[in-house]
Design an enzyme around this catalytic site. Structure first.
Site, short mmCIF file in Angstrom:
data_model
loop_
_atom_site.label_atom_id
_atom_site.label_comp_id
_atom_site.label_asym_id
_atom_site.label_seq_id
_atom_site.Cartn_x
_atom_site.Cartn_y
_atom_site.Cartn_z
N LYS A 1 -4.63 -5.87 -8.97
CA LYS A 1 -4.48 -7.30 -8.66
C LYS A 1 -5.79 -7.92 -8.21
O LYS A 1 -6.18 -8.98 -8.69
CB LYS A 1 -3.43 -7.52 -7.55
N ARG B 1 5.31 -11.13 -0.75
CA ARG B 1 5.62 -9.70 -0.80
C ARG B 1 7.08 -9.42 -0.45
O ARG B 1 7.51 -8.28 -0.51
CB ARG B 1 4.74 -8.97 0.21
N ARG C 1 2.97 2.42 1.75
CA ARG C 1 2.79 1.09 1.14
C ARG C 1 3.58 0.98 -0.16
O ARG C 1 4.13 -0.07 -0.48
CB ARG C 1 1.29 0.82 0.88
N ARG D 1 -10.98 4.09 -5.67
CA ARG D 1 -11.44 2.89 -4.95
C ARG D 1 -12.12 3.29 -3.63
O ARG D 1 -13.19 2.79 -3.29
CB ARG D 1 -10.25 1.96 -4.68
N ARG E 1 -11.06 1.30 3.63
CA ARG E 1 -9.90 0.71 4.29
C ARG E 1 -9.08 1.80 4.99
O ARG E 1 -8.84 2.86 4.41
CB ARG E 1 -9.01 0.02 3.25
#
Ligand code: AMP
Length: 288
Positions: A13, A88, A150, A127, A139
């Site tokens: 995204k 969300r 998640r 990532r 992160r």
């Protein structure tokens, strides 16, 4: 143009949102980014969100709805925006509907990036490695353990939005397993097809000669017909085709196009869920 990008963590995204920003000159509104900034700045919102985010759970709806509502009012969002990571939950989607209505704004489309869950862990690990290689901080929620949480949050709280937006005929599904470049092209194509991409942006496309006005008109009808509940492809195709048939002028264009023959390669058609019903539409037109 006002869009929502929908997809699980690691579906691309953020990457696609940045490309849309470049292409259409609109802003990316990422609640995740805004919340991380709030955490870093230790604002009251940040202090509230910090532990929730680190655990992989969702921040309360009212917090993110407030952030988004304020952000949409900023002058740079006047030309349009891409919502990345918001809504969300169904209550967030309902709140968004209400606030857009209140601001007299309309949503053009919800682009769902559909990916295999098995690929997501690998993507998030990549990532994290890339972030580390750039010398940046990784992160706290990009770990396998938190990613599992998640993903669970996505499945239980966010996935119902697929049904929510398909019912409202806003959903466009793209195969997020293609390369970044292919996904970008596909998003560009469907936004043009539904008429969300303006002519200025369309002119920037690398090979505009390949996309005739006729193609766009046909695929507009086809894509509209394809906006039907996910997971019911056949039914969707029939329903979509029927409703398209009632659509006078637009349907006529699709009929003419069917006589001209297929506009896409089979390989390309297989890549995007929204295209499947299009075949049925054109076939029906050819018969009728
Ligand atoms: P993201 O960068 O979109 O993956 O978001 C990172 C984290 O921020 C999420 O795991 C949530 O804890 C929080 N978050 C971001 N957007 C939302 C939202 N719309 N609703 C609730 N929590 C959110």
């Amino acid at each position: 143009m006002r869009l929502i990008l929908l997809g699980p963590p690691g579906s691309g995204k953020g990457t696609q949102a940045q490309r849309l920003v470049q292409r259409y000159g609109i802003v990316q509104l990422s609640t995740g980014e805004m919340l991380r900034a709030a955490v870093a700045a230790q604002t009251p919102v940040g202090l509230k969100a910090k532990d929730i985010m680190a655990s992989g759970s969702l921040v309360p709806d009212e917090v993110v709805v407030g952030i988004i509502s304020d952000r949409i009012d900023q002058p740079d969002a006047a030309k349009g925006f891409i919502l990345d990571g918001f809504p969300r939950t169904v209550p967030q989607a309902e709140a968004l509907d209400a606030l857009l209505k209140h601001k007299h704004l309309q949503l053009d489309a919800v682009v769902e990036l559909r990916v295999n869950e098995s690929a997501l862990l690998q993507r998030v690990e990549t990532r994290a490695a890339e972030t580390r290689a750039r010398g940046e901080e990784v992160r706290v929620d990009d770990t396998p353990e938190v990613l599992t949480k998640r993903l669970a949050a996505y499945r239980s709280q966010t996935e119902p939005l697929i049904h929510y937006y398909s019912e409202r005929r806003k959903l466009l599904t793209v195969d997020g397993m293609m390369t970044i470049e292919e996904v970008t092209r596909e998003i560009d194509r469907i936004l043009t097809a539904i008429g969300a991409a303006d002519s200025k942006a369309a002119a920037k496309r690398p090979n505009p000669a390949k996309r005739s006005v006729k193609t766009t008109a046909t695929e507009t009808a086809a894509t509209k017909a394809a906006r039907a509940p996910a997971g019911a492809a056949k039914k969707a195709a029939r329903g979509g085709a029927k409703s398209a048939a009632k659509r006078g002028a637009v349907a006529k264009k699709a009929g003419k196009a069917a006589k001209r023959g297929p506009l896409r390669t089979k390989k390309a058609a297989a890549k995007t869920a929204v295209r499947k019903p299009a075949k049925k539409v054109t076939k029906k037109r050819a018969k009728g």
